[in-house]
Structure formats: structure tokens, C-alpha cells
Enzyme design. Sequence first.
Site, short mmCIF file in Angstrom:
data_model
loop_
_atom_site.label_atom_id
_atom_site.label_comp_id
_atom_site.label_asym_id
_atom_site.label_seq_id
_atom_site.Cartn_x
_atom_site.Cartn_y
_atom_site.Cartn_z
N ASP A 37 -63.67 -39.52 -12.88
CA ASP A 37 -64.27 -39.53 -11.54
C ASP A 37 -63.49 -38.66 -10.55
O ASP A 37 -63.63 -38.78 -9.34
CB ASP A 37 -64.35 -40.97 -11.00
CG ASP A 37 -62.99 -41.63 -10.87
OD1 ASP A 37 -61.99 -41.02 -11.32
OD2 ASP A 37 -62.91 -42.74 -10.33
N HIS A 239 -51.80 -11.71 -16.19
CA HIS A 239 -52.21 -12.91 -15.46
C HIS A 239 -51.52 -14.15 -16.00
O HIS A 239 -52.09 -15.25 -16.01
CB HIS A 239 -53.74 -13.08 -15.52
CG HIS A 239 -54.47 -12.06 -14.69
ND1 HIS A 239 -55.83 -11.91 -14.73
CD2 HIS A 239 -54.02 -11.14 -13.80
CE1 HIS A 239 -56.20 -10.94 -13.90
NE2 HIS A 239 -55.11 -10.46 -13.33
N ASP A 256 -45.90 -12.67 -8.82
CA ASP A 256 -47.10 -12.17 -8.15
C ASP A 256 -47.71 -13.37 -7.46
O ASP A 256 -48.16 -14.32 -8.12
CB ASP A 256 -48.06 -11.56 -9.19
CG ASP A 256 -49.21 -10.81 -8.55
OD1 ASP A 256 -49.44 -10.97 -7.33
OD2 ASP A 256 -49.91 -10.07 -9.26
N ASP A 267 -50.88 -10.93 -0.67
CA ASP A 267 -50.68 -10.70 -2.10
C ASP A 267 -49.46 -9.80 -2.26
O ASP A 267 -49.43 -8.68 -1.73
CB ASP A 267 -51.93 -10.04 -2.69
CG ASP A 267 -51.87 -9.94 -4.21
OD1 ASP A 267 -50.90 -10.42 -4.81
OD2 ASP A 267 -52.81 -9.36 -4.79
N HIS A 339 -53.18 -1.49 -15.46
CA HIS A 339 -54.10 -2.06 -14.48
C HIS A 339 -54.28 -1.11 -13.31
O HIS A 339 -53.62 -0.08 -13.21
CB HIS A 339 -53.58 -3.41 -13.98
CG HIS A 339 -52.19 -3.36 -13.41
ND1 HIS A 339 -51.91 -2.88 -12.15
CD2 HIS A 339 -51.00 -3.72 -13.94
CE1 HIS A 339 -50.61 -2.95 -11.93
NE2 HIS A 339 -50.04 -3.45 -13.01
N HIS A 343 -56.11 -3.13 -4.35
CA HIS A 343 -57.44 -3.67 -4.09
C HIS A 343 -57.54 -4.04 -2.62
O HIS A 343 -56.53 -4.27 -1.94
CB HIS A 343 -57.71 -4.89 -4.97
CG HIS A 343 -56.61 -5.92 -4.91
ND1 HIS A 343 -56.51 -6.87 -3.91
CD2 HIS A 343 -55.54 -6.14 -5.72
CE1 HIS A 343 -55.44 -7.63 -4.12
NE2 HIS A 343 -54.83 -7.20 -5.22
N HIS A 350 -58.94 -10.44 -4.17
CA HIS A 350 -59.60 -9.18 -4.53
C HIS A 350 -60.90 -9.17 -3.75
O HIS A 350 -61.92 -9.71 -4.18
CB HIS A 350 -59.85 -9.10 -6.04
CG HIS A 350 -58.60 -8.91 -6.83
ND1 HIS A 350 -58.43 -7.88 -7.74
CD2 HIS A 350 -57.43 -9.59 -6.85
CE1 HIS A 350 -57.23 -7.94 -8.28
NE2 HIS A 350 -56.61 -8.98 -7.76
N GLU A 369 -50.11 -1.74 -5.89
CA GLU A 369 -49.31 -2.50 -6.87
C GLU A 369 -49.13 -1.76 -8.19
O GLU A 369 -49.60 -2.22 -9.22
CB GLU A 369 -49.95 -3.86 -7.12
CG GLU A 369 -51.42 -3.81 -7.52
CD GLU A 369 -51.96 -5.16 -7.94
OE1 GLU A 369 -51.18 -5.98 -8.46
OE2 GLU A 369 -53.16 -5.39 -7.77
N TYR A 373 -45.02 -1.67 -18.08
CA TYR A 373 -44.79 -2.83 -18.95
C TYR A 373 -44.31 -2.37 -20.32
O TYR A 373 -44.96 -1.54 -20.97
CB TYR A 373 -46.10 -3.63 -19.06
CG TYR A 373 -46.62 -4.00 -17.69
CD1 TYR A 373 -46.18 -5.14 -17.04
CD2 TYR A 373 -47.51 -3.16 -17.02
CE1 TYR A 373 -46.62 -5.45 -15.76
CE2 TYR A 373 -47.96 -3.47 -15.75
CZ TYR A 373 -47.50 -4.62 -15.13
OH TYR A 373 -47.93 -4.91 -13.85
N ARG A 382 -43.65 -4.89 -11.71
CA ARG A 382 -44.74 -4.63 -10.77
C ARG A 382 -44.20 -4.84 -9.36
O ARG A 382 -43.48 -5.82 -9.11
CB ARG A 382 -45.92 -5.56 -11.04
CG ARG A 382 -47.13 -5.30 -10.14
CD ARG A 382 -48.41 -5.88 -10.72
NE ARG A 382 -48.44 -7.32 -10.81
CZ ARG A 382 -48.40 -8.00 -11.95
NH1 ARG A 382 -48.27 -7.37 -13.11
NH2 ARG A 382 -48.45 -9.33 -11.96
N GLU A 384 -45.62 -4.83 -5.37
CA GLU A 384 -46.88 -4.84 -4.60
C GLU A 384 -46.62 -5.28 -3.17
O GLU A 384 -45.85 -6.20 -2.91
CB GLU A 384 -47.87 -5.80 -5.26
CG GLU A 384 -49.19 -5.95 -4.52
CD GLU A 384 -50.10 -6.96 -5.19
OE1 GLU A 384 -51.32 -6.86 -5.02
OE2 GLU A 384 -49.58 -7.85 -5.90
#
Length: 414
Positions: A37, A239, A256, A267, A339, A343, A350, A369, A373, A382, A384
Site C-alpha cells: 500500500d 549512469h 554526478d 547538474d 556521451h 544539455h 535534461h 560535461e 573513460y 567527467r 561538468e
Amino acid sequence: MLDRQFHISRREKFLEFLKDGQAGIFFAGSTKMMAGDEEYPFSVNRNFFYLTGCEEPDTVYLAYRQKGAGKEVLFIRRPDPRLERYEGPRPGKAEAGQKYGIAEVCFLDELSGRLAELISCGGVGTLLFYQEEGTWQDMAEPVRQTADRLKKDWPRLAVENAAPWFARMRRVKQPEEIAAHRIACRTTVEAVRYMMAHTRPEMTEGQMEAYFDFIVKSRGCGHAFATVAATGKNACILHYSANRDKIKEGDLVLVDLGASWEYYCADVSRTFPANGKFTPRQRLLYEIVLAGLTAALEAAKPGQRKDELQLISKRVMADELVKAGILSAPEEIEKYYLHGSGHFIGLYTHDVGEDPENLLQKNMLLTLEPGLYFPEEGIGIRIEDTLLVTEDGCEVLTADIPKTVEEIEAFMQS
């Protein structure tokens, strides 16, 4: 910040788009069951919120134009005293009309009758829904159900996608939106610095993440998206969000993350050594990524094609990798660069508005960003920032998070 007048102005703008015989219908969304529930926390549809300021589930906004006049109706759930004992009170018709600045408020079970009336009398021949991507069958309920039912009952009814309209409206930010972004970015800066200051080898990724969460929640903000807190090879999973592994001595940590304020997002990505000191190899690769970001930031200004910023980052990083002897030819960067390089950002992390032909305009908000890798080395990097396009360049709203090697090492070791 985002007061009633802001949302009224957005609805007025949307009504300007509508021609005679067109109507737009937008849904707040409904709560979803998680298990037993227990429900998932409700997250309002952002376009609905943009137009109304309302965060109540099971609410619908209808706008239409007839004989040159724009009209609007908000449909709310009927009062349910039993349910309100669990969820708290919801505004009635008069209160909702006053709160959101919408003159006509009806109950949700009156929506079908109103639509039938508008369509059958010939007043509305085109109905606009919001479909972000994918096929019509992918559209979220109850939007698709409503559209299918209306198309079945009135085969001549034209059904169109309002996504391009919202992209035009939301791409350039209003002053109130920029102010909300500044709060989200300021909180993110503070939270990332607090997290970096407490990160040590032998703690877990989740423990590191908790320091970020503490500042975000204590400042009254939400999370823009699920935090990536990745150490070692996990940083090469774009991700990654399990955030369970132990941070080892000598590892680079990639985060990130971002806070949100009134649904407006920040971001940021940062990569730093858990022990406070880059190895020579880590430093070499890190500074190559930073060079790519710096070049793109310097090029970000009104009139610049947004998609070219990625090419700038990629070209700089490829050239530096060749100079370092890591690549034999620039095109080999595709093996390590996985990648896009930024954005638009807004009510979604995004955000709407992506278009290869887009030229940047003043008061657009976006991220940059670049990343590289190397899973065989357990290194993912990375970097950003969230930035605001200004009159003749850009303002980096997250600039106060340490970013150069010297800044990071000095901060971590202090």
C-alpha cells in the site's frame, strides 16, 4: 520566486500560440504504487506545473480559443474528507481559483463532458497533448487513454503534439527561473564542497553521498536526479547509481549530482582523488578533460551553435591524447569518449529544447560535461558545470567547486 503571476504569464504566452478551434489539455499526473500500500513520492508533470504552479495529483488544465477569445479551466478532484485525513487538505474550487489565478475551476469528473461539449459544437477541432518522445502508444496514462477515447468518438478530431510549443517557451529562461536555478546551483556548490571535504579512502560510496544529501535536504532543496557516486572502475559506468562499493586508496572518485529548487535543476560532475593527491597518470588524463571543458566554456555565447560545443571539447581532448601518445590518431577518441558533452537544463535535468540547429541565446541555461573513460585502468573522468548564457559569453553558476588539479589538491588536503 515563482509566484502566481509567473505562471499566469506562462499561460498567457501559451494562449497566444493557440488559434481558433485549438485546445491544449495537460495533466498533473497521478501517484503510482510502489509495493503493497506504499506509493512512490508524487512528482508533478513539469509542463503542467510550468503553466499552473499546481503540484496536486489528479489535476488537469484545459486551455482553448474560441471566436478569438482564450479561455482556461482547471479540473480538480472532488473533496474527500476520508482521503484528506491521510494526505492533508486539498483546495476546493474557490480556493484553487484564487491560489492559481484561474477563473473557472471544475471537478475532474466534469472534464469528459466539457470536452464533448467543445468538440461536438464545432468549437474545437484540434486538441494538443504533450508527448515528449517515442510513439503515441508510449504516451503516459491517462493522457493516451483520453486521446484514444476522443479520437474514437470524434474521428475528425485532429490530435497534435504540444512538445514543440513548450520547447519554444521554456528554452529561454525568465528572471524568476534563473533565480531558482541560482539557488539550486548555490546549494549544489555547498553540498559538493562539504562532500569532498569529508571523503576518505575506506568509506563507502554511499557514505560519501550522504554528506551531499545532508546539505541538500538541510537547505530545503530536492535532488535533481539520482546521484552518481562512483569510485574506480564504477566511474566508467555512465549512469552508475548503486553507490555501495568501498573507496580504495589511490582511487579517483567521480560524482554526478545536483540539487533542485522549485523543480529547477543544477547538474555538476566532478572527479577527484579520494586521498587528496592525483597520481601522474590521473593528473595527465584529468587535465586533458579539463582542457576540453575550458575550450567549450570559452566558446559558449549567443549565436554559437550548441552542438558545436561538443565538437570543440572532443577536438581539444583528441589532440591532447595524441600529443600524450595515448592515441595514434584523433578519431580514436571514440573508444574513450562515450556521451554527449552537455544539455539544456531547467525543470528537467535534461530539459526540452534540444535541436541540432539551435543557436545559443541570452538567458539559456545548459551544461557542458566532457569525459574520458579508461575501464582497463579503473579511471573515469567527467567534469561538468551548469552555465547561464549572458550578453557576450556565459556565467558558470557552479564555478566555486574546485576544478583545477591545484584547487582540488589544496582543498582536499586542507
